[in-house]
Enzyme design. Structure first.
Site, mmCIF file in Angstrom:
data_model
loop_
_atom_site.group_PDB
_atom_site.id
_atom_site.type_symbol
_atom_site.label_atom_id
_atom_site.label_comp_id
_atom_site.label_asym_id
_atom_site.label_seq_id
_atom_site.Cartn_x
_atom_site.Cartn_y
_atom_site.Cartn_z
ATOM 1 N N ARG A 95 47.326 118.292 -25.632
ATOM 2 C CA ARG A 95 46.440 118.842 -24.592
ATOM 3 C C ARG A 95 46.706 118.032 -23.342
ATOM 4 O O ARG A 95 46.487 116.809 -23.326
ATOM 5 C CB ARG A 95 44.980 118.732 -25.026
ATOM 6 N N HIS A 122 46.068 128.399 -22.562
ATOM 7 C CA HIS A 122 45.369 127.909 -23.748
ATOM 8 C C HIS A 122 45.658 128.893 -24.897
ATOM 9 O O HIS A 122 44.765 129.611 -25.358
ATOM 10 C CB HIS A 122 43.877 127.794 -23.456
ATOM 11 N N CYS A 256 35.193 130.908 -24.649
ATOM 12 C CA CYS A 256 35.954 129.894 -25.388
ATOM 13 C C CYS A 256 35.121 128.653 -25.666
ATOM 14 O O CYS A 256 35.401 127.913 -26.601
ATOM 15 C CB CYS A 256 37.211 129.530 -24.603
ATOM 16 N N ARG A 284 38.894 129.289 -34.558
ATOM 17 C CA ARG A 284 39.930 128.386 -34.041
ATOM 18 C C ARG A 284 40.677 127.725 -35.195
ATOM 19 O O ARG A 284 41.887 127.535 -35.144
ATOM 20 C CB ARG A 284 39.287 127.310 -33.137
HETATM 21 N N1 CP Z 1 37.587 126.045 -26.439
HETATM 22 C C1 CP Z 1 38.094 124.807 -26.492
HETATM 23 O O1 CP Z 1 39.305 124.581 -26.414
HETATM 24 O O2 CP Z 1 37.151 123.830 -26.656
HETATM 25 P P1 CP Z 1 37.422 122.255 -26.562
HETATM 26 O O3 CP Z 1 37.787 121.957 -25.144
HETATM 27 O O4 CP Z 1 36.122 121.624 -26.975
HETATM 28 O O5 CP Z 1 38.548 121.906 -27.492
HETATM 29 N N1 NVA Z 2 39.209 126.468 -18.653
HETATM 30 C C1 NVA Z 2 38.631 125.365 -19.397
HETATM 31 C C2 NVA Z 2 38.750 125.607 -20.857
HETATM 32 C C3 NVA Z 2 38.158 124.570 -21.754
HETATM 33 C C4 NVA Z 2 38.373 124.858 -23.206
HETATM 34 C C5 NVA Z 2 39.281 124.059 -19.002
HETATM 35 O O1 NVA Z 2 40.521 124.031 -18.840
HETATM 36 O O2 NVA Z 2 38.582 123.071 -18.831
#
Ligand code: CP
Ligand code: NVA
Length: 301
Positions: A95, A122, A256, A284
């Site tokens: 990430r 994502h 999400c 997920r």
């Molecule tokens: N939706 C999602 O990716 O959540 P987190 O940022 O908590 O992993």
């Molecule tokens: N768009 C958001 C998604 C988090 C899961 C971000 O990038 O922070």
């Protein structure tokens, strides 16, 4: 070597295969006696937990790595860290802030690399989104999804996923927050001639008769300094009961998460009868199982 940096790394038959594997009650232990590195530059609740549990379900050992410890590109080059991780692990998930970081890891081509969220996309989320919609309606093709809000990483992967799956994708964003040309071109690449991508600046137009209404935060991780400006710019883009009432009769609401209650969505929608956000979160893990089985099998060909 196959990687999963974005939804369109998969062909349509491969996407179907991943969703099929994700729907299976149990998975083959493709990670038995092996490990997967999960590197995070940003916080996570769902992604970390779902990935760790998916790795365990496949017989493997997940290792969570906070980037503060390894210092991608600071303490060591991205390529050197990738080679080191590949000497221990069957796959690497990351990430990251900048999408180019996962591209650099994939370029090493040592083990499969999975994008666990970047500034651009994502895709692990989009797989869970498709799985949730498929479970709800028994199909994907022909269903319509209306995304209301920022054309961000989640929206981009969802647009690619929905389009590849043969769904109708609509998006409503305020001026300046819609997809850029590069994103539109890439979505168009996976579109069939008969499919339309509809872009609106009025949420009501997008949501009208839609099967799925989707939103995400107005301020993504890394954009915190813009939060006040964005709250102003997104006024009128809250998904509330009135907006939901214009969607299709049996429509569902997805997010999400994390949600910012009272901003992009109201409590009554998030906690309401149409909301499937907790099923979506649980999916997920299943989506991760499906993707990893497919990816590890490809790597061992
Ligand atoms: N939706 C999602 O990716 O959540 P987190 O940022 O908590 O992993
Ligand atoms: N768009 C958001 C998604 C988090 C899961 C971000 O990038 O922070």
């Amino acid at each position: 070597m196959r990687h999963f940096l974005e939804i369109d790394d998969l062909s349509k038959p491969e996407l179907d295969q991943v969703l099929h594997l994700a729907s299976a009650a149990s998975s083959p232990t493709v990670l038995a006696n092996r490990a997967m590195a999960l590197i995070f530059e940003k916080p996570s609740a769902r992604t970390r937990n779902s990935m760790e549990l998916a790795v365990v379900a496949l017989g493997g050992h997940p290792v969570y790595i906070n980037n503060e410890e390894i210092g991608l590109g600071k303490r060591e080059t991205v390529a050197d860290i990738t080679r080191t991780m590949a000497s221990f692990h069957a796959a690497i998930g990351a990430r990251v802030f900048q999408h180019s970081m996962v591209e650099q890891m994939a370029a090493v081509n040592a083990v499969p690399v999975v994008n666990l969220l970047s500034d651009r996309g994502h895709p692990m989320q989009a797989l869970a989104d498709l799985l949730t919609i498929q479970q709800e309606f028994g199909k994907l093709r022909g269903c319509s999804v209306a995304y209301v809000g920022d054309a961000n990483n989640v929206a981009f992967s969802l647009a690619l996923a929905a389009t590849l799956a043969g769904m109708e994708f609509r998006i409503a964003s305020p001026a300046g927050y819609s997809f850029n040309e590069a994103a539109l071109a890439r979505i168009s690449n996976v579109r069939k001639a008969t499919q339309t991508l509809q872009i609106f600046d009025d949420p009501h137009q997008a949501v009208q008769g839609a099967n799925v209404v989707y939103t995400d935060t107005w301020t993504s991780m890394g954009q915190e300094t813009q939060a006040a400006q964005r709250r102003n710019d997104f006024a009128g883009f809250t998904v509330d009961a009135k907006l939901m009432s214009t969607a299709a009769h049996n429509s569902i609401f997805l997010h999400c998460l994390p949600a910012h209650r009272g901003e992009e969505v109201t409590d009554d929608v998030l906690d309401g009868a149409a909301s499937r956000v907790w099923v979506q979160a649980a999916n997920r893990m299943h989506a991760a199982r499906g993707l990893l089985v497919w990816l590890l099998r490809e790597a061992n060909r």
